[in-house]
Structures are given as structure tokens and as C-alpha cells.
Design an enzyme around this catalytic site. Structure first.
Site, PDB file in Angstrom:
ATOM      1  N   SER A   1     -43.597 -22.641 -33.086  1.00  0.00           N
ATOM      2  CA  SER A   1     -42.934 -21.486 -33.710  1.00  0.00           C
ATOM      3  C   SER A   1     -41.943 -20.774 -32.804  1.00  0.00           C
ATOM      4  CB  SER A   1     -43.976 -20.474 -34.168  1.00  0.00           C
ATOM      5  OG  SER A   1     -44.611 -20.954 -35.317  1.00  0.00           O
TER       6      SER A   1
ATOM      7  N   LYS B   1     -38.422 -20.655 -33.931  1.00  0.00           N
ATOM      8  CA  LYS B   1     -37.969 -19.738 -34.988  1.00  0.00           C
ATOM      9  C   LYS B   1     -37.015 -18.670 -34.461  1.00  0.00           C
ATOM     10  CE  LYS B   1     -42.171 -20.831 -37.529  1.00  0.00           C
ATOM     11  NZ  LYS B   1     -43.535 -20.453 -37.922  1.00  0.00           N
TER      12      LYS B   1
ATOM     13  N   TYR C   1     -37.870 -28.565 -40.855  1.00  0.00           N
ATOM     14  CA  TYR C   1     -38.760 -27.567 -40.245  1.00  0.00           C
ATOM     15  C   TYR C   1     -39.772 -28.228 -39.295  1.00  0.00           C
ATOM     16  CZ  TYR C   1     -42.521 -24.149 -39.866  1.00  0.00           C
ATOM     17  OH  TYR C   1     -43.502 -23.316 -39.375  1.00  0.00           O
TER      18      TYR C   1
ATOM     19  N   TYR D   1     -47.130 -12.490 -34.769  1.00  0.00           N
ATOM     20  CA  TYR D   1     -47.872 -12.478 -36.032  1.00  0.00           C
ATOM     21  C   TYR D   1     -48.696 -11.222 -36.223  1.00  0.00           C
ATOM     22  CZ  TYR D   1     -46.259 -17.092 -35.240  1.00  0.00           C
ATOM     23  OH  TYR D   1     -45.450 -18.130 -34.951  1.00  0.00           O
TER      24      TYR D   1
ATOM     25  N   VAL E   1     -47.931 -22.209 -31.589  1.00  0.00           N
ATOM     26  CA  VAL E   1     -49.288 -22.758 -31.472  1.00  0.00           C
ATOM     27  C   VAL E   1     -49.389 -23.884 -30.446  1.00  0.00           C
ATOM     28  CG1 VAL E   1     -50.108 -22.062 -33.772  1.00  0.00           C
ATOM     29  CG2 VAL E   1     -49.005 -24.288 -33.484  1.00  0.00           C
TER      30      VAL E   1
HETATM   31  O1  DON Z   1     -45.768 -24.458 -39.317  1.00  0.00           O
HETATM   32  C1  DON Z   1     -46.646 -24.667 -38.527  1.00  0.00           C
HETATM   33  O2  DON Z   1     -47.809 -24.539 -38.830  1.00  0.00           O
HETATM   34  C2  DON Z   1     -46.276 -25.034 -37.084  1.00  0.00           C
HETATM   35  N1  DON Z   1     -45.259 -26.000 -37.010  1.00  0.00           N
HETATM   36  C3  DON Z   1     -45.811 -23.843 -36.312  1.00  0.00           C
HETATM   37  C4  DON Z   1     -46.816 -22.782 -36.304  1.00  0.00           C
HETATM   38  C5  DON Z   1     -46.758 -21.886 -35.175  1.00  0.00           C
HETATM   39  O3  DON Z   1     -46.442 -22.195 -34.033  1.00  0.00           O
HETATM   40  C6  DON Z   1     -47.239 -20.574 -35.512  1.00  0.00           C
HETATM   41  N2  DON Z   1     -47.722 -19.988 -34.341  1.00  0.00           N
HETATM   42  N3  DON Z   1     -48.359 -19.335 -33.780  1.00  0.00           N
END
Ligand code: DON
Length: 303
Positions: A63, A66, A188, A239, A257
Site C-alpha cells: 500500500s 498508493k 492495482y 488506516y 502490509v
Molecule cells: O490490496 C491489498 O490487500 C494489498 N495489495 C495492499 C494492502 C496494504 O498494504 C494495506 N496495508 N496496510
């Protein structure tokens, strides 16, 4: 400030604390990462980078991508159109939650939860493949031309993307998707599957510490746009833990993540930390501790 010694001190303190959290396992390819890795890098405005531990080891940016896709959309002449399709409020819900979308007519709360990021990717796809646009930008800013997608992580995420697929189709039902969902989803998952080191990420985000100016001296964002990206990072970048993170660290930040957290000290430097063990909200446990120590020891918070 002797940044090299400061980073050694932070790494020492973090390693002495055995709270590490749990490696993300909902994307199976991420579950294989060693939870004991730790790296941290600081990039100064002139591009000098200091680091400690695994600061040159590439990891999955997830993420953290983003922040960059948002900046790339806002850099376009029609960039402000984005704000008709996505809000700027913290969600207070998990990053992959569906619940607010129905009450709020398919408009995600902010660009950093998954629903909002899918809209940003869809906007960037107006100008080409969003993941390729992002990779080109990151290769240039990081000075690492070999940056690449991790195909195994991308495939693994694509195979376990039912929530993201559901979010995208739900928004499509409200007319909030320009492109077919499978195309947006493909771009994405690839944008999230770019591998970069703390050093690469710290260098690539310097435009946010320089009020919009890229490493080659050209302008990516206007001063107000750079301020706005930092503001949304502060309020939404970690978040449903953004309040607690702002309280502890006091900097705009974006987590992923894969265990990375990127923080911006406007007018001074960027900081990237990586440790794969996550808390329940999806933020790196040791990463947040390290950034807390960083702002405490330097006084370099925005407050
Ligand atoms: O969309 C997802 O679930 C992952 N590619 C990215 C999620 C993410 O890193 C959210 N983070 N804390």
C-alpha cells in the site's frame, strides 16, 4: 544531527524489544518473509541517504504504492477530477472494508484505503498502464533502474483478491469505475507488487519533503498539492490507526502490509522503515516503534 549514529541507536533499541507482530498471510507469497528483518533509511533533501540494518534489501511495497499513484494522478492537468470520486476523510474502518461504500454511494472515504486506491488506479489508467507509469516514476526517482514487479507476489495477490474485486465491482455499480474491473485490478495488484528497499523508497518520496520538487529539480506537484498529499497521509495513511500513529509519531506516513512505513518530514527529510511483523491494523510494529523513537530523539515532528 549525526544521522548514522542516530539510526544505529534506534536499531539497537528496536532489536532489544521483541514485540514484532505477525507477518501478513492473506497474500500467501508475503507470508514467507522473515519476521526478524529490520531496516531503516533517512534521505536528506540533497539526496544523501543514511541507513541501518536491511535498508538496502528490497521488500514488497504494497500500500505504500498508493502515495505515489495519488501524486501521479494529481500531477495531471485533470488531477483534481479525482476528488469527485474519492473523499479525504479517515475511514475508521479496516483498509479492505466494504461497509461504508453502500452508505456513501460508492464513493470511498479516502485514497489510501483499498477502495480509494482502486479509484486512483482507475484514474491513472486514463494515461496508460498505471503500474507501468508508477514503475517508470519510481525507477527515475530512486535512481535504481532495476526496480521491478515481483511476479510471484502479484500472482499470489491476484489469486486472493476477492475483497478487492468486490470493492471494485461495487463501485462500478455506482458508476465509479472508468475502466473494466479486471483491468483495474490487474494494474492495482502489480502496483502493490513492486519491490523496493528503504533507501529506494526514501529517495523516491523526497518530492513530498521538497514541497513538490523531484530529484531532478523539476516540479511534480504544486506546493499546495504536496501539502495536501502529506495531510491525507497524516489523517489516513495508517488506516484505522491513523490517530494513534499521529499521536505517537507526529508525521505524515503511509504503511503497507509488506511491513514498510514511509514518513515525511516536510522541508527536511524522508524516513523509510521496514520490519514485516504487523499489528492488527496492518502496520509494522517495529516500524512504528522506530519512527516514534526517531521523532522523539530528533524533535523532527510537524508538531
Ligand atoms: O490490496 C491489498 O490487500 C494489498 N495489495 C495492499 C494492502 C496494504 O498494504 C494495506 N496495508 N496496510
Amino acid at each position: 544531527m549525526d544521522l548514522a549514529s542516530l539510526l544505529d541507536r534506534i536499531a539497537f533499541d528496536v532489536e532489544a524489544d521483541d514485540a514484532r507482530g505477525k507477518v501478513a498471510d492473506y497474500i500467501p507469497a508475503l507470508a514467507r518473509v522473515d519476521p526478524d528483518r529490520f531496516g531503516m533509511a533517512v534521505a536528506e533533501l540533497d539526496g544523501t541517504v543514511y541507513g541501518v540494518g536491511d535498508w538496502r534489501q528490497p521488500f514488497s511495497i504494497q500500500s505504500m504504492s498508493k502515495v505515489f499513484t495519488l501524486a501521479l494522478v494529481l500531477a495531471q492537468a485533470e488531477g483534481a477530477d479525482l476528488w469527485d470520486r474519492v473523499g479525504r476523510e479517515p475511514s475508521g474502518d479496516p483498509f479492505n472494508s466494504l461497509v461504508q461504500l453502500e452508505h456513501e454511494d460508492g464513493i470511498p472515504r479516502n485514497p489510501f484505503i483499498n477502495a480509494g486506491a482502486l479509484v486512483v488506479t482507475d484514474e491513472l489508467a486514463r494515461y496508460g498502464d498505471a503500474a507501468e507509469e508508477l514503475l517508470t516514476f519510481l525507477r527515475k526517482e530512486s535512481g535504481t533502474p532495476t526496480l521491478a514487479f515481483d511476479a510471484e507476489v502479484a500472482t499470489s495477490e491476484a489469486e486472493h483478491a476477492d475483497r478487492n474485486r468486490a470493492l471494485a465491482y461495487f463501485m462500478a455499480a455506482y458508476g465509479n469505475m472508468r475502466h473494466p474491473v479486471p483491468e483495474v485490478l490487474d494494474q492495482y495488484v502489480r502496483q502493490c507488487a513492486i519491490s523496493m528497499s528503504c533507501a529506494d523508497l526514501a529517495r523516491s518520496s523526497l518530492f513530498l519533503a521538497r514541497h513538490g520538487i523531484r530529484n531532478d529539480g523539476s516540479r511534480l506537484l504544486g506546493q499546495s498539492e504536496a501539502k495536501r498529499v502529506n495531510a491525507v497521509m497524516l489523517t489516513c495513511g495508517t488506516y484505522d490507526a491513523a490517530g494513534q500513529f499521529a499521536y505517537r509519531v507526529g508525521l505524515p506516513a503511509k504503511s503497507g502490509v509488506g511491513g514498510g512505513i514511509l514518513a515525511i518530514v516536510p522541508g527536511r527529510c524522508t524516513v523509510c522503515v521496514w520490519s514485516p511483523g504487523l499489528d492488527k491494523r496492518g502496520n509494522s510494529v517495529a516500524g512504528a516503534t522506530a519512527l516514534d523513537l526517531f521523532t522523539t530523539l530528533t524533535g523532527w515532528s510537524i508538531f
